[in-house]
Enzyme design. Structure first.
Site, PDB file in Angstrom:
ATOM      1  N   HIS A 129     -93.424 -72.529 -15.004  1.00 53.41           N
ATOM      2  CA  HIS A 129     -93.049 -72.679 -13.594  1.00 53.41           C
ATOM      3  C   HIS A 129     -91.843 -73.603 -13.450  1.00 53.41           C
ATOM      4  O   HIS A 129     -91.096 -73.503 -12.474  1.00 53.41           O
ATOM      5  CB  HIS A 129     -94.237 -73.137 -12.735  1.00 53.41           C
ATOM      6  CG  HIS A 129     -94.674 -74.551 -12.919  1.00 53.41           C
ATOM      7  ND1 HIS A 129     -95.676 -74.915 -13.775  1.00 53.41           N
ATOM      8  CD2 HIS A 129     -94.255 -75.695 -12.329  1.00 53.41           C
ATOM      9  CE1 HIS A 129     -95.867 -76.225 -13.712  1.00 53.41           C
ATOM     10  NE2 HIS A 129     -95.009 -76.725 -12.845  1.00 53.41           N
ATOM     11  N   ASP A 178     -98.477 -70.329 -18.549  1.00 56.19           N
ATOM     12  CA  ASP A 178     -97.480 -71.259 -18.011  1.00 56.19           C
ATOM     13  C   ASP A 178     -96.796 -72.065 -19.115  1.00 56.19           C
ATOM     14  O   ASP A 178     -96.897 -73.294 -19.163  1.00 56.19           O
ATOM     15  CB  ASP A 178     -98.161 -72.186 -17.002  1.00 56.19           C
ATOM     16  CG  ASP A 178     -97.170 -72.973 -16.163  1.00 56.19           C
ATOM     17  OD1 ASP A 178     -95.986 -72.596 -16.143  1.00 56.19           O
ATOM     18  OD2 ASP A 178     -97.591 -73.969 -15.535  1.00 56.19           O
ATOM     19  N   GLN A 269    -100.011 -87.892 -13.386  1.00 54.61           N
ATOM     20  CA  GLN A 269     -99.196 -88.973 -13.912  1.00 54.61           C
ATOM     21  C   GLN A 269     -98.136 -88.444 -14.866  1.00 54.61           C
ATOM     22  O   GLN A 269     -97.292 -89.188 -15.328  1.00 54.61           O
ATOM     23  CB  GLN A 269    -100.089 -89.998 -14.612  1.00 54.61           C
ATOM     24  CG  GLN A 269    -101.004 -90.683 -13.624  1.00 54.61           C
ATOM     25  CD  GLN A 269    -101.987 -91.588 -14.303  1.00 54.61           C
ATOM     26  OE1 GLN A 269    -102.094 -91.598 -15.501  1.00 54.61           O
ATOM     27  NE2 GLN A 269    -102.706 -92.357 -13.526  1.00 54.61           N
ATOM     28  N   GLY A 270     -98.188 -87.165 -15.186  1.00 58.15           N
ATOM     29  CA  GLY A 270     -97.177 -86.569 -16.049  1.00 58.15           C
ATOM     30  C   GLY A 270     -96.413 -85.514 -15.287  1.00 58.15           C
ATOM     31  O   GLY A 270     -96.916 -84.908 -14.351  1.00 58.15           O
ATOM     32  N   ASP A 271     -95.180 -85.294 -15.644  1.00 52.32           N
ATOM     33  CA  ASP A 271     -94.389 -84.249 -15.012  1.00 52.32           C
ATOM     34  C   ASP A 271     -94.872 -82.879 -15.445  1.00 52.32           C
ATOM     35  O   ASP A 271     -95.470 -82.707 -16.498  1.00 52.32           O
ATOM     36  CB  ASP A 271     -92.919 -84.389 -15.410  1.00 52.32           C
ATOM     37  CG  ASP A 271     -92.308 -85.682 -14.930  1.00 52.32           C
ATOM     38  OD1 ASP A 271     -91.454 -86.213 -15.638  1.00 52.32           O
ATOM     39  OD2 ASP A 271     -92.700 -86.155 -13.853  1.00 52.32           O
ATOM     40  N   SER A 272     -94.553 -81.870 -14.622  1.00 51.25           N
ATOM     41  CA  SER A 272     -94.769 -80.489 -15.040  1.00 51.25           C
ATOM     42  C   SER A 272     -94.096 -80.270 -16.384  1.00 51.25           C
ATOM     43  O   SER A 272     -92.991 -80.747 -16.627  1.00 51.25           O
ATOM     44  CB  SER A 272     -94.145 -79.532 -14.026  1.00 51.25           C
ATOM     45  OG  SER A 272     -94.972 -79.334 -12.926  1.00 51.25           O
TER      46      SER A 272
END
Length: 519
Positions: A129, A178, A269-272
């Site tokens: 995504h 994903d 707390q983590g990015d995609s």
């Protein structure tokens, strides 16, 4: 001395430092190894202070089932404070393969919107995504920032993205399959992240086992996005429980859930596109997941969803031939069983601790990759999250072993050779930049076949110089198992605890790198 002549006069320079690799001198000075070089534009904090995100959107991850997030959605979501509930700043050297993905629009400052991991010098693993959002952009370019725990810090390296490859079966409506790959225009300097293979996923991703998620997040209510890398530990959720929450059509073999029933801590707390790790056999962190989606962030009974790395092993291997997938737990051949037992004592408790993010980490690899030709020159690099006494060994499939570091064969200004030490967060090159300038290199020599490097970091309190001095001349180690057992025994005796108590390895670490020598 001839360029390709092996150092062969006298005991101090008699042997190569490793099996199948000869230490040679007389070469021209080479470029120093570094994963912390380069200068790049700073992230635009102003763009990250935009309006508060839709509460149904994950923080830096997809969550709206009816609409894929745009890059601006992903950036806006970074202002929510619940991203860092009970999280902590990552230590230098703990996660050296982490990368942040930036967008550069004409007339604007670049900003970070997704995360990923370096899995090869030219490839980044991230979320599909994120890739879908990137492909929708016109008049924009992208780059990754690596080699730093602080996006605004001085030590970092930026590399342009040349190609965006989303999984062909990615379903944006359900955020399924994903995963994506980014091909880089130049070489990344960070170590490759080790990945969990399909068969190994079943051993590592089990209910209630704790894993660690990392990413760059906000630090205060309505405040700026943090430039600091953050980490949080969350337990794996039973697959049927995850399906009860989100539905069988959205939770398949391609993904899994992790989080607490009571909420609070979450992958927000983590990015995609960022990683989830689980400790492997020797405590080394293996990437098992890619941050994908979830409802809200840290909500009770709504765990985060992760793409399963092992499920996509074949697809990744087809595009990244040197991706480091760990296939199994345990030694492949009986000859190394004693070695594994000794190393296992060092990292005992790494897989069962409630706080795996606190485990110390060391990473060793050969810069030129896992497949080397006879006659080729190579460089070794090591990075550790803790300072301590460092030892490097090489072992072949027959158990024949050499000590690589510390070594008397390379000048160090020390009477007994290089100091057996590594500093936390500082990349160590073997040979060092200075030694390379003086013409010292490693050259691959027969026999051909499988080899492995072993890196061992012990606390400063452990006195091991006498043990490591025995084979610092590069001579054969008659019994590596016995030598490792002696080093480990000295470490255990310094802990000041009863032998029956299992203490997580927060100040000691082990790493292995398997490679093959071919003609």
């Amino acid at each position: 001395m001839d360029v390709k002549q092996v150092l062969g006069s006298g005991r101090r320079a008699r042997k190569a430092a490793m099996l199948g690799v000869a230490l040679v001198t007389g070469l021209a000075a080479g470029e120093a190894i570094s994963m912390r070089t380069g200068v790049a534009a700073e992230a635009d904090a102003g763009l990250l202070r935009m309006a508060q995100a839709d509460p149904m959107r994950g923080l830096g991850r997809a969550s709206n089932f009816d609409e894929e997030p745009s890059i601006d959605d992903l950036a806006r979501s970074r202002t929510r404070t619940d991203r860092i509930l009970d999280g902590s700043q990552a230590e230098a050297g703990k996660w050296p393969s982490m990368a942040a993905i930036f967008i550069q629009r004409q007339g604007e400052k670049p900003f970070n919107f997704c995360g990923g991991t370096v899995i090869s010098e030219r490839w980044i693993l991230t979320a599909a995504h994120c890739a879908a959002a990137m492909k929708k952009q016109s008049n924009a370019s992208f780059f990754i920032r690596e080699g730093t725990n602080d996006l605004n810090g001085g030590s970092k390296n930026d590399v342009q993205v040349a190609e965006i490859v989303a999984h062909p079966d990615y379903d944006g409506s359900k955020t399924l399959n994903d995963v994506a790959l980014l091909r880089l225009a130049g070489a990344a300097k960070s170590p490759r992240q080790s990945l969990a293979s399909g068969p190994l996923m079943g051993q590592l991703v089990v209910p209630d086992r704790k894993g660690t998620v990392i990413g760059f997040g906000a630090t205060s209510e309505g405040g700026d996005a943090s430039s600091q890398l953050m980490q949080v530990d969350v337990p794996v959720v039973k697959q049927n429980r995850c399906q009860e929450v989100y539905g069988n059509d959205r939770i398949t073999n391609a993904n899994y859930c992790a989080g607490y029933d009571k909420g609070g801590k979450d992958s927000c707390q983590g990015d995609s596109g960022g990683p989830m790790f689980v400790p492997g056999r020797n405590g080394e962190f293996l990437q098992v997941g890619v941050v994908s989606w979830g409802k809200g962030c840290g909500r009770p009974n709504l765990p985060g969803v992760y793409a399963s790395v092992g499920h996509f092993e074949r697809w990744i291997r087809e595009r990244v031939s040197d991706a480091d997938f760990q296939v199994q737990q345990g030694p492949e051949k009986p000859v190394v069983a004693g070695t594994e037992q000794a190393l296992g004592t060092v990292t005992q408790g790494a897989q069962t601790t409630d706080k795996p993010s606190q485990n110390a980490q060391v990473k060793v690899e050969i810069v030129q990759g896992p497949r080397l030709k006879v006659g080729q020159f190579l460089d070794i690099r090591v990075i550790s999250s803790v300072s301590g006494r460092l030892a490097l060994f090489n072992q072949d499939s027959n158990g024949r072993s050499y000590q690589i570091f510390p070594s008397k064969g390379m000048p160090s200004g020390q009477e007994n050779g290089a100091i057996a030490r590594i500093d936390a967060g500082r990349l160590l090159g073997v040979p060092s930049a200075k030694q390379r300038q003086q013409g010292f290199r490693f050259q691959v020599t027969p026999p051909v076949g499988p080899n492995r490097l072993i890196a061992l970091v012990l606390p400063e309190r452990v006195k091991v110089d006498d043990v490591l001095g025995r084979y610092a001349d590069g001579s054969d180690i008659p019994n590596l198992d016995q030598m490792l057992a002696e080093l480990v025994d000295r470490e255990v005796r310094t802990r000041g605890i009863q032998a029956v108590k299992v203490e997580a390895p927060t100040d000691r670490a082990v790493s292995e790198f398997e490679y093959e020598i071919v003609q």
